[in-house]
Write a protein that holds these residues in place. Structure first.
Motif, PDB file in Angstrom:
ATOM      1  N   TRP A  35       0.724  -1.513   0.234  1.00 38.14           N
ATOM      2  CA  TRP A  35      -0.192  -0.016  -0.003  1.00 38.14           C
ATOM      3  C   TRP A  35       0.836   1.233  -0.060  1.00 38.14           C
ATOM      4  N   PHE A  36       0.855   2.166  -1.038  1.00 45.02           N
ATOM      5  CA  PHE A  36       1.629   3.530  -1.120  1.00 45.02           C
ATOM      6  C   PHE A  36       0.366   4.260  -0.742  1.00 45.02           C
ATOM      7  N   ARG A  37       0.546   6.106  -0.932  1.00 43.42           N
ATOM      8  CA  ARG A  37      -0.341   7.100  -0.892  1.00 43.42           C
ATOM      9  C   ARG A  37       0.157   8.372  -1.533  1.00 43.42           C
ATOM     10  N   GLN A  38      -0.540   8.985  -2.162  1.00 44.37           N
ATOM     11  CA  GLN A  38       0.246   9.960  -2.260  1.00 44.37           C
ATOM     12  C   GLN A  38      -0.675  11.443  -2.149  1.00 44.37           C
ATOM     13  N   ALA A  39      -0.281  12.236  -1.088  1.00 42.39           N
ATOM     14  CA  ALA A  39      -0.790  13.846  -0.882  1.00 42.39           C
ATOM     15  C   ALA A  39      -0.387  14.559  -2.048  1.00 42.39           C
ATOM     16  N   PRO A  40      -1.364  15.515  -1.493  1.00 45.24           N
ATOM     17  CA  PRO A  40      -1.288  16.227  -3.243  1.00 45.24           C
ATOM     18  C   PRO A  40      -0.156  18.164  -2.669  1.00 45.24           C
ATOM     19  N   GLY A  41       0.555  17.568  -3.473  1.00 43.18           N
ATOM     20  CA  GLY A  41       2.410  18.433  -3.661  1.00 43.18           C
ATOM     21  C   GLY A  41       3.069  17.381  -2.732  1.00 43.18           C
ATOM     22  N   GLU A  42       2.613  16.300  -2.723  1.00 41.70           N
ATOM     23  CA  GLU A  42       4.064  15.075  -2.551  1.00 41.70           C
ATOM     24  C   GLU A  42       4.414  14.024  -3.597  1.00 41.70           C
ATOM     25  N   ASP A  43       5.526  13.820  -3.159  1.00 34.38           N
ATOM     26  CA  ASP A  43       5.762  12.500  -3.787  1.00 34.38           C
ATOM     27  C   ASP A  43       4.889  11.344  -3.275  1.00 34.38           C
ATOM     28  N   ARG A  44       4.311  10.218  -4.207  1.00 33.41           N
ATOM     29  CA  ARG A  44       4.375   9.292  -2.869  1.00 33.41           C
ATOM     30  C   ARG A  44       5.369   7.850  -2.413  1.00 33.41           C
ATOM     31  N   GLU A  45       4.591   7.663  -1.228  1.00 34.79           N
ATOM     32  CA  GLU A  45       5.507   7.150  -0.398  1.00 34.79           C
ATOM     33  C   GLU A  45       4.516   5.938   0.262  1.00 34.79           C
ATOM     34  N   PHE A  46       5.875   5.171   0.272  1.00 36.24           N
ATOM     35  CA  PHE A  46       5.251   3.337   1.090  1.00 36.24           C
ATOM     36  C   PHE A  46       4.415   3.923   2.074  1.00 36.24           C
ATOM     37  N   VAL A  47       3.244   2.874   2.810  1.00 34.28           N
ATOM     38  CA  VAL A  47       2.016   2.791   3.204  1.00 34.28           C
ATOM     39  C   VAL A  47       2.898   1.415   4.783  1.00 34.28           C
ATOM     40  N   ALA A  48       2.176   0.145   3.806  1.00 29.54           N
ATOM     41  CA  ALA A  48       2.514  -1.218   3.924  1.00 29.54           C
ATOM     42  C   ALA A  48       2.806  -1.600   3.274  1.00 29.54           C
ATOM     43  N   GLY A  49       3.337  -3.286   3.649  1.00 25.60           N
ATOM     44  CA  GLY A  49       3.609  -4.094   2.407  1.00 25.60           C
ATOM     45  C   GLY A  49       3.407  -5.806   3.455  1.00 25.60           C
ATOM     46  N   ASP A  91      -2.871  11.523   7.396  1.00 24.21           N
ATOM     47  CA  ASP A  91      -3.144  10.430   6.538  1.00 24.21           C
ATOM     48  C   ASP A  91      -3.989  10.891   6.096  1.00 24.21           C
ATOM     49  N   SER A  92      -4.713  12.060   5.576  1.00 26.85           N
ATOM     50  CA  SER A  92      -4.823  12.223   3.809  1.00 26.85           C
ATOM     51  C   SER A  92      -4.617  12.196   2.739  1.00 26.85           C
ATOM     52  N   ALA A  93      -4.848  11.343   1.610  1.00 30.65           N
ATOM     53  CA  ALA A  93      -3.774  10.668   0.020  1.00 30.65           C
ATOM     54  C   ALA A  93      -5.164  10.570  -0.152  1.00 30.65           C
ATOM     55  N   VAL A  94      -4.578   9.755  -1.705  1.00 26.33           N
ATOM     56  CA  VAL A  94      -5.208   9.147  -2.589  1.00 26.33           C
ATOM     57  C   VAL A  94      -4.341   7.576  -2.308  1.00 26.33           C
ATOM     58  N   TYR A  95      -4.644   6.620  -1.687  1.00 25.40           N
ATOM     59  CA  TYR A  95      -4.093   5.767  -1.368  1.00 25.40           C
ATOM     60  C   TYR A  95      -4.466   4.536  -2.603  1.00 25.40           C
ATOM     61  N   PHE A  96      -2.850   3.843  -3.216  1.00 22.93           N
ATOM     62  CA  PHE A  96      -2.517   3.043  -4.093  1.00 22.93           C
ATOM     63  C   PHE A  96      -2.693   1.772  -3.451  1.00 22.93           C
ATOM     64  N   CYS A  97      -2.599   0.052  -3.805  1.00 25.85           N
ATOM     65  CA  CYS A  97      -2.416  -0.891  -3.875  1.00 25.85           C
ATOM     66  C   CYS A  97      -1.390  -1.513  -5.419  1.00 25.85           C
ATOM     67  N   ALA A  98      -0.509  -2.198  -5.279  1.00 32.42           N
ATOM     68  CA  ALA A  98       0.278  -2.332  -6.041  1.00 32.42           C
ATOM     69  C   ALA A  98       1.401  -3.795  -5.546  1.00 32.42           C
ATOM     70  N   ALA A  99       1.467  -4.610  -6.775  1.00 33.80           N
ATOM     71  CA  ALA A  99       2.012  -6.191  -6.793  1.00 33.80           C
ATOM     72  C   ALA A  99       3.248  -6.293  -7.007  1.00 33.80           C
ATOM     73  N   THR A 100       4.104  -6.798  -6.753  1.00 32.35           N
ATOM     74  CA  THR A 100       5.255  -7.204  -6.995  1.00 32.35           C
ATOM     75  C   THR A 100       5.455  -8.548  -6.456  1.00 32.35           C
ATOM     76  N   TYR A 101       7.365  -8.599  -7.007  1.00 33.98           N
ATOM     77  CA  TYR A 101       7.698 -10.224  -6.406  1.00 33.98           C
ATOM     78  C   TYR A 101       9.039 -10.448  -6.007  1.00 33.98           C
ATOM     79  N   THR A 102       9.396  -8.804  -5.817  1.00 31.76           N
ATOM     80  CA  THR A 102      10.630  -8.721  -4.565  1.00 31.76           C
ATOM     81  C   THR A 102       9.997  -8.531  -3.297  1.00 31.76           C
ATOM     82  N   TYR A 103      10.719  -9.020  -2.383  1.00 33.32           N
ATOM     83  CA  TYR A 103      10.268  -9.653  -1.324  1.00 33.32           C
ATOM     84  C   TYR A 103      11.094  -8.185  -0.800  1.00 33.32           C
ATOM     85  N   LEU A 104      10.020  -8.462   0.686  1.00 39.91           N
ATOM     86  CA  LEU A 104      10.212  -7.033   1.314  1.00 39.91           C
ATOM     87  C   LEU A 104      10.470  -5.647   1.310  1.00 39.91           C
TER      88      LEU A 104
END
Length: 124
Positions: A35-49, A91-104
Motif C-alpha cells: 500500500w502506498f499513498r500520495q497527498a497533493p503536492g507530495e511524492d508517493r510514499e510507502f505505507v505497508a506491505g 493520513d489524508s491522501a490517495v491510497y494505492f495498492c500494488a503488486a511485486t515479486y520482490t521480497y520485503l
C-alpha cells in the motif's frame, strides 16, 4: 493481474477505515502487495506491505503508521486489506495498492502492477 482499491472516504480524526485491494486474474497470495499513498503536492510514499504466502506472509510498515495500520490478506476473497485506526489529518491522501515479486521491499520501482487509487480524507 488487475488490482482494484475500495473503501476510501471521509472520516474524522481518531476514526478508522478499512481499505480493500481486490485482485483478479491471479491468486493474490502468489505475489507481494504494498500500500502506498500520495497527498497533493507530495511524492508517493510507502505505507505497508505483505509478502507472498510462500515467503511467510511477512508484514512491514512505514514508521509513520506503525501501530495504527494493519495489512492483511484474505485468500478466499482474493483481497488484501489495510485497516487504518487512529487516523490523523496527515493520513489524508490517495491510497494505492500494488503488486511485486520482490521480497520485503518498499521501493516503488519494484511494484509493477498498480490499482487506480482510493481517496482517504481525515478531517480535524
Amino acid at each position: 493481474v488487475q488490482l482494484v482499491e475500495s473503501g476510501g472516504g471521509l472520516v474524522q480524526a481518531g476514526g478508522s477505515l478499512r481499505l480493500s485491494c481486490a485482485a483478479s486474474d491471479r491468486d493474490v497470495s502468489s505475489f507481494g502487495t504494498g500500500w502506498f499513498r500520495q497527498a497533493p503536492g507530495e511524492d508517493r510514499e510507502f505505507v505497508a506491505g505483505i509478502t507472498w504466502s510462500g515467503s511467510g506472509s511477512k508484514t512491514f510498515y512505514a514508521d509513520s503508521v506503525k501501530g495504527r495500520f494493519t495489512i492483511s490478506r484474505d485468500n478466499a476473497m482474493n483481497t488484501v486489506y489495510l485497516q487504518m485506526n487512529r487516523l490523523k489529518p496527515e493520513d489524508s491522501a490517495v491510497y494505492f495498492c500494488a503488486a511485486t515479486y520482490t521480497y520485503l521491499t518498499a521501493d516503488q520501482s519494484a511494484y509493477r502492477i498498480w490499482g487506480q487509487g482510493t481517496q482517504v480524507t481525515v478531517s480535524s
